[in-house]
Scaffold this active site. Structure first.
Site, short mmCIF file in Angstrom:
data_model
loop_
_atom_site.label_atom_id
_atom_site.label_comp_id
_atom_site.label_asym_id
_atom_site.label_seq_id
_atom_site.Cartn_x
_atom_site.Cartn_y
_atom_site.Cartn_z
N LYS A 23 0.84 -1.21 0.00
CA LYS A 23 0.00 0.00 0.00
C LYS A 23 0.87 1.25 0.00
CE LYS A 23 -3.08 0.44 3.49
NZ LYS A 23 -2.99 1.70 4.23
N ARG A 67 2.87 5.89 -3.26
CA ARG A 67 4.04 6.64 -3.70
C ARG A 67 4.28 6.51 -5.20
NH1 ARG A 67 4.35 5.55 1.54
NH2 ARG A 67 5.67 6.76 2.97
N GLY A 102 -5.10 7.79 5.45
CA GLY A 102 -4.22 8.80 6.06
C GLY A 102 -2.99 9.04 5.19
N GLN A 152 4.61 9.27 7.31
CA GLN A 152 3.64 10.13 6.62
C GLN A 152 4.07 11.59 6.74
OE1 GLN A 152 -0.35 9.25 7.84
NE2 GLN A 152 -0.24 7.15 7.11
N ASP A 210 1.81 -1.04 12.06
CA ASP A 210 0.53 -1.49 11.47
C ASP A 210 0.23 -2.95 11.81
OD1 ASP A 210 0.20 0.99 10.38
OD2 ASP A 210 0.86 0.43 8.38
N ARG A 219 -6.47 2.04 17.99
CA ARG A 219 -6.26 0.58 17.99
C ARG A 219 -5.97 0.04 19.39
NH1 ARG A 219 -3.24 0.16 12.14
NH2 ARG A 219 -5.19 0.10 10.95
N ARG A 233 -7.66 -3.50 9.73
CA ARG A 233 -6.71 -4.41 10.40
C ARG A 233 -7.30 -5.04 11.66
NH1 ARG A 233 -2.53 -3.56 7.01
NH2 ARG A 233 -2.02 -1.41 6.51
C1 S3P Z 1 2.59 4.83 6.20
C2 S3P Z 1 3.14 5.20 7.38
C3 S3P Z 1 2.63 4.76 8.69
C4 S3P Z 1 1.67 3.61 8.57
C5 S3P Z 1 0.69 3.81 7.46
C6 S3P Z 1 1.44 3.92 6.13
C7 S3P Z 1 3.19 5.31 4.94
O1 S3P Z 1 1.99 5.85 9.32
O2 S3P Z 1 0.98 3.42 9.80
O3 S3P Z 1 -0.20 2.71 7.38
O4 S3P Z 1 2.91 4.73 3.86
O5 S3P Z 1 3.97 6.27 5.00
P1 S3P Z 1 2.84 6.90 10.19
O6 S3P Z 1 4.02 7.24 9.42
O7 S3P Z 1 1.96 8.09 10.41
O8 S3P Z 1 3.16 6.19 11.47
#
Ligand code: S3P
Length: 438
Positions: free
Chosen positions: A19, A24, A92, A166, A313, A344, A398
């Site tokens: 994912k 990206r 997110g 993120q 995750d 969670r 999840r």
């Molecule tokens: C992700 C970063 C993670 C992860 C999310 C995917 C990403 O979040 O929990 O499912 O693809 O950059 P955080 O970076 O906010 O912890």
């Protein structure tokens, strides 16, 4: 102890594309003028929403076959403001990474939104540093919907208070879109796929330490071929299932093995789980391999704080493995779990308590004394004898999948209130799981 009833002799499976890399692949294709070829793309709601959002700015999308696309970008300076809202659904990653990219695109105006769960998630973690870069971004009470007016940003240096890929990727994409420099530091390495793709496209990062780097323009975005491997976060459900088999093993082929993502392997191994890595290779700058999970007897093992970002995750499904561990299970230093698709910590604690399991909740995690020990045997016999329970999934894929794995390995009748969330990340999960029950 909870019974283990499932057997499987060497079943081989594959899981859908990663994912994080799928999101990206769209964003780097947007930045790269011309045609980018992507294979293994995760055709699930979250990355498809990111793809759809950027078609509204002018990204061309041609589907070649399942998971295989050609994305054609007019180049980042020729994108158009979208005429309607960009809807990122439950994702997110989609909204936070896209927000960064859009903030750095001069002349682009956009409104970014998502579903009920996404509109409750914290956005100040990106809004604050983006504003410090000179961005124009706002949301009511720092939540989505987010209003963005893209502009030329300033050079920026940031020490992040949280280990979040993120946040890191959002700021990196803002710097790329705006051709400005960024120095970024975090305490613990979060997943580094953005760094890898950035380098794969011909750019350089200067590292001061493994968690502290600088990127400086000019940047180059040569449209390329992105191969997306299977998602280790999806594989995790079947790795835990494999370890919890009464006998036998499961082979999950073609899984991304980026070191910043393999905390689940480290944790399962520390708990006595046998996972064998086969056929390791590098594809598009990312390590990939096949994973064989073998029926094992698990025991308690402390999960160190430094591992948390690399298994964040996977904590719900790791907890399911922990229910079978001699000595119990504990997860701490994981307050970030409260900011995911659901809280969670609450989701796991409430559902496990509903099964009669004693769980101690902390601000940053929870602890479960060994099931069947004198400290944790209250209602166990009742639900083992077929009482079962409803699972409150809290709009969280999840959580739903984790309890479905518990049901499969133990035979305890558990009924999730809703399973449609699984489509956000793992289409086909239910039929893959049912394959083990035949
Ligand atoms: C992700 C970063 C993670 C992860 C999310 C995917 C990403 O979040 O929990 O499912 O693809 O950059 P955080 O970076 O906010 O912890």
């Amino acid at each position: 102890m909870i019974p283990r009833i499932l057997k499987s002799s060497g079943r081989e499976i594959t899981v859908p594309g990663d994912k994080s890399l799928s999101h990206r692949s769209v964003l780097f294709s947007v930045l790269s003028k011309g045609k980018s070829h992507v294979s293994g793309f995760l055709e699930a709601e979250d990355p498809l929403n990111t793809m759809k959002a950027f078609t509204l700015l002018g990204l061309g999308v041609e589907k070649i076959s399942k998971g295989e696309y050609v994305f054609t970008s007019p180049g980042k300076n020729a994108l158009q403001s979208p005429k309607s809202e960009l809807d990122f659904g439950n994702a997110g990653t989609g909204i936070r990474l896209s927000a960064g990219l859009l903030c750095g695109l001069s002349g682009i105006n956009a409104k970014l939104t998502g579903d009920h769960s996404l509109q409750k998630r914290p956005m100040s973690r990106i809004i604050k540093p983006l504003i410090s870069m000179g961005a124009s971004i706002s949301g009511k009470e720092d939540k989505a919907p987010l209003e963005i007016q893209g502009k030329k940003l300033s050079d920026f240096s940031y020490k992040s208070p949280i280990a979040s890929a993120q946040v890191k990727s959002c700021l990196m994409l803002a710097a790329m879109a705006s051709e400005t420099s960024l120095e970024y530091e975090e305490d613990i390495l979060s997943r580094d796929h953005t760094e890898n793709m950035f380098r794969f496209l011909g750019n350089k990062l200067t590292f001061y330490s493994p968690v502290h780097f600088k990127m400086e323009p000019p940047y180059t975005f040569e449209a390329k071929e992105f191969k997306v491997p299977g998602d280790i976060s999806s594989a995790a459900f079947f790795l835990v299932l494999g370890v919890l088999l009464k006998e036998g093993s499961v082979l999950v082929k073609n899984v991304g093995l980026n070191p910043s993502r393999v905390g689940i392997l480290r944790a399962l191994e520390a708990m006595g789980g046998k996972i064998i890595v086969h056929n390791q290779r590098i594809e598009c700058g990312e390590p990939v391999g096949d994973l064989e999970a073998v029926s094992s007897n698990l025991r308690f093992s402390e999960i160190p704080e430094e591992w948390i970002p690399s298994l964040i995750d996977e904590i719900p499904i790791l907890t399911i493995a922990g229910l079978f561990a001699k000595g119990g299970f504990a997860i701490r230093h994981a307050e970030e779990l409260r900011a995911k698709e659901s809280d969670r910590i609450i989701a796991m604690v409430e559902n496990l308590r509903n099964l009669g399991i004693l769980v101690h909740e902390y601000k940053d995690g929870y602890e479960i004394p060994e099931i069947g020990s004198s400290a944790n045997s209250s209602e166990l016999s009742a639900w083992l004898s077929g009482k079962g329970a409803n699972i409150s999934t809290k709009m969280d894929h999840r959580i739903a999948m984790s309890f479905m794995v518990l049901r499969a390995v133990s035979g305890i009748p558990l009924t999730p209130d809703e399973t449609s969330w699984i489509e956000t990340s793992f289409p086909g999960f239910e039929s893959l799981l049912e394959g083990f029950l035949k």
